[in-house]
Design a protein around this motif. Structure first.
Motif, PDB file in Angstrom:
ATOM      1  N   GLY A   1      19.778  95.494  39.932  1.00  0.00           N
ATOM      2  CA  GLY A   1      20.475  94.595  41.202  1.00  0.00           C
ATOM      3  C   GLY A   1      19.528  93.897  41.907  1.00  0.00           C
ATOM      4  N   VAL A   2      18.075  93.673  41.505  1.00  0.00           N
ATOM      5  CA  VAL A   2      17.434  92.712  42.201  1.00  0.00           C
ATOM      6  C   VAL A   2      17.981  91.227  41.950  1.00  0.00           C
ATOM      7  CG1 VAL A   2      14.915  91.743  42.010  1.00  0.00           C
ATOM      8  CG2 VAL A   2      15.464  94.148  41.935  1.00  0.00           C
ATOM      9  N   ASN A   3      17.852  90.420  42.838  1.00  0.00           N
ATOM     10  CA  ASN A   3      18.405  88.997  43.098  1.00  0.00           C
ATOM     11  C   ASN A   3      17.408  88.266  43.718  1.00  0.00           C
ATOM     12  OD1 ASN A   3      18.692  89.292  45.772  1.00  0.00           O
ATOM     13  ND2 ASN A   3      20.957  89.495  45.694  1.00  0.00           N
ATOM     14  N   THR A   4      16.415  88.534  44.155  1.00  0.00           N
ATOM     15  CA  THR A   4      15.246  87.692  44.689  1.00  0.00           C
ATOM     16  C   THR A   4      14.014  88.254  44.474  1.00  0.00           C
ATOM     17  OG1 THR A   4      16.935  87.081  46.304  1.00  0.00           O
ATOM     18  CG2 THR A   4      14.738  86.309  46.819  1.00  0.00           C
ATOM     19  N   ILE A  43      11.501  84.448  35.550  1.00  0.00           N
ATOM     20  CA  ILE A  43      12.422  85.092  36.355  1.00  0.00           C
ATOM     21  C   ILE A  43      13.447  84.409  36.542  1.00  0.00           C
ATOM     22  CG2 ILE A  43      12.288  86.047  38.787  1.00  0.00           C
ATOM     23  CD1 ILE A  43       9.337  86.199  38.589  1.00  0.00           C
ATOM     24  N   ARG A  44      13.736  83.172  36.872  1.00  0.00           N
ATOM     25  CA  ARG A  44      14.761  82.454  37.280  1.00  0.00           C
ATOM     26  C   ARG A  44      15.702  82.337  36.047  1.00  0.00           C
ATOM     27  NH1 ARG A  44      14.433  76.867  39.158  1.00  0.00           N
ATOM     28  NH2 ARG A  44      16.315  77.186  40.507  1.00  0.00           N
ATOM     29  N   SER A  45      15.344  82.396  34.915  1.00  0.00           N
ATOM     30  CA  SER A  45      16.238  82.555  33.635  1.00  0.00           C
ATOM     31  C   SER A  45      17.143  83.753  33.622  1.00  0.00           C
ATOM     32  CB  SER A  45      15.248  82.366  32.407  1.00  0.00           C
ATOM     33  OG  SER A  45      14.764  83.405  32.096  1.00  0.00           O
ATOM     34  N   PHE A 114      10.651  76.499  42.276  1.00  0.00           N
ATOM     35  CA  PHE A 114      10.920  77.494  43.011  1.00  0.00           C
ATOM     36  C   PHE A 114      12.193  77.505  43.880  1.00  0.00           C
ATOM     37  CE2 PHE A 114       7.669  75.151  45.137  1.00  0.00           C
ATOM     38  CZ  PHE A 114       8.319  74.961  46.151  1.00  0.00           C
ATOM     39  N   ASP A 115      12.932  78.573  44.423  1.00  0.00           N
ATOM     40  CA  ASP A 115      14.023  78.294  45.127  1.00  0.00           C
ATOM     41  C   ASP A 115      13.679  78.216  46.711  1.00  0.00           C
ATOM     42  OD1 ASP A 115      16.324  78.854  43.299  1.00  0.00           O
ATOM     43  OD2 ASP A 115      14.646  80.326  42.948  1.00  0.00           O
TER      44      ASP A 115
END
Length: 265
Positions: A1-4, A43-45, A114-115
């Motif tokens: 469930g990790v989103n960030t 990670i973003r993928s 990055f975001d």
């Protein structure tokens, strides 16, 4: 469930808190290994957002003479000396500090998708800091008097001006970092670390030159360092509850992140 994910963009193998090398190609510091961009993309993928965690001031520049000249000064033994604090920060009052920091963040933002960024907890000035010549001169120009420690102790109004002056300088430095980042990444979110005592103790602004309400107004996320073990809190659940309420509780919950201590170091 990790989103960030908050991902460290700097190398600190000696665990000194003072950064000598980075994990991306840049024109200011040595490159430990150029893999940050690859890691962020991987990670973003997986449909997670990535914030790159970076210091604002705690850099050790390759030029030893310039490095020492730019360091924050503390009042010690009747005179200003380079700070003995854990973070040997660059003074936010000397324009050369910002020049070096801007280079780092420009290269980071140009090369890594990055975001957001997380500004580390090194963006502070303790009560006995910063008596750097550039800071003293800037204060004298504005208020017509030097910030001598004895004078500050005797004059509450002058001391309040000194605290506000330092807080403003740090916030301005971070603001310039944000401008640099958003030149390359206009949509980047900005998060900044805050010591928990700044939230719970009205006097803590004097100790750190940080202001919780100003953080809320200025940044997308305020990251409160909720380190129960380090703070010596035996009833951590009670302390977390009180800290949550002190930040404004549910009213500010969407913009406050709590950074928890996973183990007692």
């Amino acid at each position: 469930g990790v989103n960030t994910v908050f991902l460290q963009g700097f190398c600190d193998v000696g665990a000194t808190g003072n950064v000598k090398s980075l994990y991306f190609a840049n024109s200011a510091l040595p490159v430990e290994m150029d893999f940050l961009s690859h890691a962020v993309n991987r990670i973003r993928s997986r449909e997670m957002k990535v914030f790159v965690w970076m210091p604002a001031l705690a850099y050790e520049l390759p030029d030893p003479v310039l490095n020492e000249a730019l360091k924050v000064r503390e009042w010690k033994g009747g005179k200003p000396e380079v700070t003995s604090s854990w973070y040997r920060r660059l003074s936010p009052f000397d324009p050369r500090s910002l020049e070096a920091t801007r280079k780092i963040f420009a290269d980071l933002s140009a090369r890594v998708q990055f975001d957001g960024i997380l500004i580390q907890d090194d963006a502070y000035l303790a009560e006995a800091e910063d008596f750097h010549p550039a800071a003293v001169e800037a204060f004298r120009k504005r208020y017509g008097v030097s910030p001598e420690p004895q004078l500050l102790k005797a004059d509450k109004d002058l001391n309040a001006k000194w605290v506000a002056f330092k807080t403003e300088a740090i916030d301005r430095h971070v603001g310039e970092i944000v401008k640099t980042v958003r030149t390359y990444r206009p949509g980047a979110a900005i998060a900044r670390n805050l010591y928990s005592s700044v939230v719970t103790n009205p006097d803590a602004t004097t100790w750190f030159a940080q202001d919780f309400k100003r953080y809320l107004r200025t940044y997308d996320y305020t990251v409160v360092m909720a380190y129960a073990a380090m703070e010596g809190k035996k009833d951590s659940r009670k302390w977390y509850r009180e800290l949550f309420e002190a930040t404004g509780g549910r009213e500010n919950a969407a913009r406050v992140v709590f950074k928890l201590q996973a183990y007692d170091w």
